[in-house]
Design a protein around this motif. Structure first.
Motif: not given
Length: 173
Positions: A21-26, A32-37, A45-52, A54-60
Motif C-alpha cells: 500500500l505504501e508503494t502503490w498510490d493507496s 477504508v480502502h476504496r476500490g479493489d486491493l 508474507t503477512s497481512l499486516n497493514g491491511s485496512p479494516n 475494503v470497498d471492493g475485492d481483496f485478493v491475496i
C-alpha cells in the motif's frame, strides 16, 4: 555494512500488505480502502497493514508465505480470494464478505473462523475438511440463485447430515 549483508536483509525482510500500500498510490482513508486491493502472487508474507474495510475485492491468492490471516480486513464489500496460500486456519479472517469467499487449496482442516456472512458463493475445495462446523451462517443473501453456491469438493466430508444446524440461510435451498 557490506553489500552482501544489505541484500540478505532485504531478501529476508517480511513483505506485508502495508508495504504494498505504501508503494502503490493507496486509497486508504480512515481504515477504508476504496476500490479493489489485488495482491495475487505478490510474494507477501503477512497481512499486516491491511485496512479494516475494503470497498471492493481483496485478493491475496497464490502467496504461499502467508502463514496466518491475522490483520485481514474485517469487512470486504466485494470478493475475498485467498486460494493457494500457506495459512492453516481461518482464524482472524474477514467477518463479512459481501461477494464470493474462496479459500481453495489451503490446508485449513476446519471452517471455524469463516465469515459470519458471505453474500454470494462459499468455496473451500481441497482444504482437508472433515465437517461443516464453523461454516458461515448466511450464504447468498446478496446474490442471485445462479451465483449462490457452496463448493467443498476434494475434502474428507463423509456426509452433509446436519448442515441445517450450521447454516441458517442459503439462498435457493
Amino acid at each position: 555494512m557490506s553489500i552482501k549483508k544489505i541484500f540478505t536483509e532485504a531478501i529476508n525482510r517480511e513483505k506485508t500488505i502495508g508495504d504494498l500500500l505504501e508503494t502503490w498510490d493507496s486509497k486508504v482513508v480512515d481504515g477504508v480502502h476504496r476500490g479493489d486491493l489485488w495482491a495475487e502472487k505478490a510474494d507477501i508474507t503477512s497481512l499486516n497493514g491491511s485496512p479494516n474495510i475494503v470497498d471492493g475485492d481483496f485478493v491475496i491468492s497464490r502467496n504461499p508465505k502467508i502463514k496466518s490471516l491475522e490483520h485481514c480486513p474485517e469487512e470486504i464489500d466485494g470478493d475475498f480470494l485467498a486460494k493457494e496460500c500457506g495459512y492453516t486456519s481461518l482464524k482472524f479472517g474477514p467477518l463479512i464478505v459481501k461477494g464470493h469467499f474462496n479459500v481453495n487449496s489451503n490446508k485449513i482442516g476446519s471452517l471455524i473462523g469463516s465469515p459470519r456472512f458471505v453474500g454470494r458463493s462459499f468455496e473451500a475445495e481441497n482444504c482437508g475438511l472433515t465437517s461443516l462446523e464453523g461454516i458461515s451462517k448466511s450464504i447468498g443473501e446478496d446474490g442471485d440463485k445462479k451465483h449462490t453456491t457452496i463448493i467443498l469438493t476434494n475434502n474428507k466430508l463423509t456426509n452433509l447430515k446436519g448442515i441445517h444446524k450450521h447454516l441458517e440461510y442459503c439462498k435457493g435451498v
